[in-house]
Design a protein around this motif. Structure first.
Motif, PDB file in Angstrom:
ATOM      1  N   PRO A 556     -62.027 -46.901  34.060  1.00 54.52           N
ATOM      2  CA  PRO A 556     -62.995 -47.776  34.723  1.00 54.52           C
ATOM      3  C   PRO A 556     -63.619 -47.118  35.956  1.00 54.52           C
ATOM      4  CG  PRO A 556     -60.741 -48.603  34.995  1.00 54.52           C
ATOM      5  CD  PRO A 556     -60.647 -47.395  34.127  1.00 54.52           C
ATOM      6  N   ILE A 557     -64.938 -47.202  36.042  1.00 57.15           N
ATOM      7  CA  ILE A 557     -65.676 -46.683  37.197  1.00 57.15           C
ATOM      8  C   ILE A 557     -65.895 -47.836  38.183  1.00 57.15           C
ATOM      9  CG2 ILE A 557     -67.886 -45.683  37.941  1.00 57.15           C
ATOM     10  CD1 ILE A 557     -66.350 -43.744  36.240  1.00 57.15           C
ATOM     11  N   ASP A 568     -64.793 -54.095  32.687  1.00 57.27           N
ATOM     12  CA  ASP A 568     -64.724 -52.711  33.142  1.00 57.27           C
ATOM     13  C   ASP A 568     -66.008 -51.997  32.755  1.00 57.27           C
ATOM     14  OD1 ASP A 568     -62.203 -52.989  34.121  1.00 57.27           O
ATOM     15  OD2 ASP A 568     -61.186 -52.153  32.358  1.00 57.27           O
ATOM     16  N   ILE A 569     -66.573 -51.291  33.701  1.00 53.67           N
ATOM     17  CA  ILE A 569     -67.646 -50.360  33.352  1.00 53.67           C
ATOM     18  C   ILE A 569     -66.971 -48.995  33.323  1.00 53.67           C
ATOM     19  CG2 ILE A 569     -69.863 -49.380  34.024  1.00 53.67           C
ATOM     20  CD1 ILE A 569     -70.451 -51.979  35.460  1.00 53.67           C
ATOM     21  N   THR A 570     -66.929 -48.376  32.156  1.00 54.68           N
ATOM     22  CA  THR A 570     -66.065 -47.206  31.992  1.00 54.68           C
ATOM     23  C   THR A 570     -66.850 -45.901  31.921  1.00 54.68           C
ATOM     24  OG1 THR A 570     -66.128 -47.563  29.616  1.00 54.68           O
ATOM     25  CG2 THR A 570     -64.278 -48.511  30.793  1.00 54.68           C
ATOM     26  N   ALA A 571     -66.119 -44.811  32.168  1.00 53.68           N
ATOM     27  CA  ALA A 571     -66.719 -43.484  32.049  1.00 53.68           C
ATOM     28  C   ALA A 571     -66.950 -43.184  30.574  1.00 53.68           C
ATOM     29  CB  ALA A 571     -65.783 -42.446  32.645  1.00 53.68           C
ATOM     30  N   PRO A 572     -68.165 -42.780  30.203  1.00 54.74           N
ATOM     31  CA  PRO A 572     -68.447 -42.496  28.794  1.00 54.74           C
ATOM     32  C   PRO A 572     -67.816 -41.188  28.329  1.00 54.74           C
ATOM     33  CG  PRO A 572     -70.400 -42.150  30.138  1.00 54.74           C
ATOM     34  CD  PRO A 572     -69.356 -42.702  31.048  1.00 54.74           C
ATOM     35  N   LYS A 573     -67.457 -40.294  29.274  1.00 56.51           N
ATOM     36  CA  LYS A 573     -66.820 -39.025  28.880  1.00 56.51           C
ATOM     37  C   LYS A 573     -66.017 -38.487  30.069  1.00 56.51           C
ATOM     38  CE  LYS A 573     -69.942 -35.725  30.514  1.00 56.51           C
ATOM     39  NZ  LYS A 573     -70.240 -34.366  30.494  1.00 56.51           N
ATOM     40  N   ASP A 574     -65.255 -37.453  29.840  1.00 54.48           N
ATOM     41  CA  ASP A 574     -64.511 -36.840  30.935  1.00 54.48           C
ATOM     42  C   ASP A 574     -65.493 -36.223  31.933  1.00 54.48           C
ATOM     43  OD1 ASP A 574     -62.480 -37.472  29.269  1.00 54.48           O
ATOM     44  OD2 ASP A 574     -61.827 -35.403  28.866  1.00 54.48           O
TER      45      ASP A 574
END
Ligand code: CO
Length: 598
Positions: A556-557, A568-574
């Protein structure tokens, strides 16, 4: 003889006046209401606690003690949401116990206790506590229709509630959809099963058949019926007190209440109704038999409509209405009542907006983990896996959710004391239950929407917005990293920059929006930067990362509150967080830039 439990000072205004009735408009009529001889009056709990501190700048505890002072002869009741108390999430045992203790101390005699999932494990602590402080406990079960909510199941659970020490029982038909036959069968079933304690039927006018159901309830031996003074009833409100009294006159169910007195009370509330005219909603006044088909409570419907409007998705209303029963089945048929109605409602909106379970709210995950209690029906392994992932078995709890919570009351009291805001012990509960708005209220920073002497307010004019479709091509300037670009949008998915066409890809379901046009600035690492955008309108609750933090895909960002649910707004990639573009507490639009990752 049948007795009435009058809801005018709690559910009536919650149902037709957005829970906004102020204490100063209740007090002048109290002595007359006290004279009627009602079985009890519901005056507190449910949404009134929240509304007091959020909109009215009123201390709910003072409201309760004031009402007790003016209603010394009638038992006063509160609606208590089991481990959710008067909010939307589970609290630890000590908070529930303290709350009930202070509610009783401030004048609450009767406690109507219900759990949204009818999970009796969640009801044990509040029931035992209310008994211990000397209260009358009314054990309630939410009425709903589903293949698993049979008459037998209700009778069995009511028997258990009697065994748990309840003084009376209540069928809580919050959606107003109980049919005469079902009302009769459940009440008769309870009586035939040897249940000795009184049974109360709580319903709403919504379906239009509630009067018939009340009559059949009388024939089945109901002891108490819920009602409200006619001036504040309407469709989403309760059956009118005076009408029930008149209907049962000279029958074996006669209430023996004084109709002249009730007419005086009616006259008073007619005036109140006129004063609060800015809150009148046509929808709340219309009978809606469709509730018997879709089974969505009126409160939830109006909530869905306003949430869809805010999200700019009002045209998907019909689709959402169809999605709700499907989601409810996937969830094991929870009754639709606060807070499960909200969890199911928002997930349904998400499913329509982003695709089925493409975006799952944190509350849906919590629900599947058992953090609201045990879902009433079976949930398939596939559903568990869809919501929680392959390791779902490790995440689902067996115990009641509160057993995992640490005590909170002392901590909250000390925090408040350190801030110099603890004026009475009850304040620690106001703050503990509503940490944000409760604190704002205790600091004196809440402004009342209105006070009684300002009423009636002028009703805001209905706004009709015309949505214009853009006419392509659109032209304009875009500024990227200090450089201006002349861009032209050819159509909704092609943009031209410096004579070259670029396709716009918007990947909302993953909460990401890859830069639609690669920057022409050669010094910038092209294609590496990823913009994380908000998938919908909401408020940033928390930001668990800082600039420079390394994140993995799925972390989650930011936590976005939308439609009262956390997402959760999440990171789409590393990657690494290059920059955060929002702050905690900030309101964001759909598509707003949250963070840049590299
Ligand atoms: Co109700």
């Amino acid at each position: 003889m049948v007795e009435l439990h009058d809801q005018t000072l709690r559910d009536a205004h919650q149902s037709v006046l957005a829970t906004r009735l102020r204490t100063e408009d209740m007090v002048p009529i109290c002595s007359k209401m006290d004279e009627v001889g009602f079985h009890s009056l519901e005056v507190w709990g449910g949404a009134t606690f929240d509304a007091c501190i959020r909109y009215l700048n009123e201390d709910p505890w003072e409201r309760l003690s004031t009402l007790k002072e003016h209603l010394p002869n009638t038992p006063l009741q509160m609606l208590e949401r089991a481990m959710n108390i008067v909010a939307y999430r589970n609290f630890p045992d000590d908070m529930v116990k303290k709350f009930i203790h202070y509610a009783h101390k401030n004048g609450c005699d009767n406690f109507r206790i219900f759990d949204a999932l009818n999970d009796l494990r969640n009801m044990r602590v509040p029931i035992e506590t209310a008994k211990k402080v000397g209260g009358h406990v009314q054990g309630s079960l939410c009425y709903t229709i589903s293949p698993i909510h049979t008459v037998e199941r209700y009778v069995e659970d009511f028997k258990k509630l009697e065994k748990m020490g309840c003084d009376s029982l209540c069928i809580k038909d919050m959606a107003g959809m109980i049919s005469p036959t079902r009302a009769y069968d459940i009440i008769k079933g309870c009586k035939d099963a040897g249940i000795k304690i009184p049974i109360d039927l709580h319903s709403h006018n919504t379906s239009g058949m509630t009067g018939l159901s009340y009559m059949k309830a009388c024939e089945a031996g109901v002891d108490i019926l819920d009602s409200s003074i006619s001036s504040l009833t309407g469709a989403t409100g309760q059956p009118p007190t005076e009408s029930i009294v008149a209907a049962l006159k000279d029958t074996e169910y006669d209430t023996d209440y004084d109709m002249e007195l009730l007419m005086d009370i009616r006259e008073y509330f007619n005036e109140v109704w006129r004063k609060y005219s800015h809150l009148h909603r046509d929808q709340a006044l219309r009978i809606d038999p469709s509730v018997t088909m879709h089974q969505i409570p009126g409160g939830m419907l109006s909530n869905l409509v306003s949430q869809l409007e805010k999200q700019g998705a009002a045209d998907s209303y019909d689709e959402v209405l169809k999605e709700v029963p499907r989601v409810r089945k996937d969830f094991g048929f929870p009754p639709l009542v606060t807070p499960s109605s909200q969890v199911v409602g928002v997930q349904s909106v998400m499913n329509v907006k982003f695709g089925r379970y493409k975006r799952i709210t944190n509350d849906t995950k919590e629900y599947f983990r058992g953090m609201y209690g045990k879902p009433p029906g079976e949930i398939t392994d596939e559903m568990y896996e869809t919501i929680l992932g392959p390791d779902w078995r490790d995440q689902v709890i067996d115990d009641r959710p509160a057993s995992l919570k640490q005590p909170e009351f002392k901590k909250r009291r000390d925090e408040l004391d350190d801030m110099g805001l603890l004026r009475k012990p009850e304040d620690a509960l106001t703050y503990g239950i509503y940490p944000d708005i409760g604190l704002k209220f205790l600091k004196g920073d809440v402004t009342a929407e209105f006070t009684s002497d300002q009423l009636p307010l002028k009703k805001p004019e209905e706004k009709t917005e015309v949505i214009r479709r853009p006419e392509y091509p659109l032209q304009g300037k875009v500024r990227v990293d200090g450089k201006n670009y002349q861009v032209k949008m050819k159509n909704q998915d092609t943009v031209t920059v410096d004579g070259k066409d670029y396709r716009i890809s918007v990947l909302f379901p993953d909460g990401q929006n890859k830069s639609s046009t690669k920057s022409k600035n050669k010094s910038e690492p092209s294609g590496e930067e990823i913009e994380v955008v908000s998938p919908m309108l909401g408020t940033i609750l928390r930001i668990p990362v800082s600039a420079g933090d390394k994140v993995s895909a799925g972390d989650p960002i930011a936590i976005l509150e939308a439609m009262k649910m956390e997402n959760d707004i999440t990171a789409p990639k590393d990657g690494t967080v290059k920059e955060l573009h929002v702050k905690k507490g900030e309101d964001v639009e759909e598509g707003a830039l949250i963070a840049t990752l590299v």
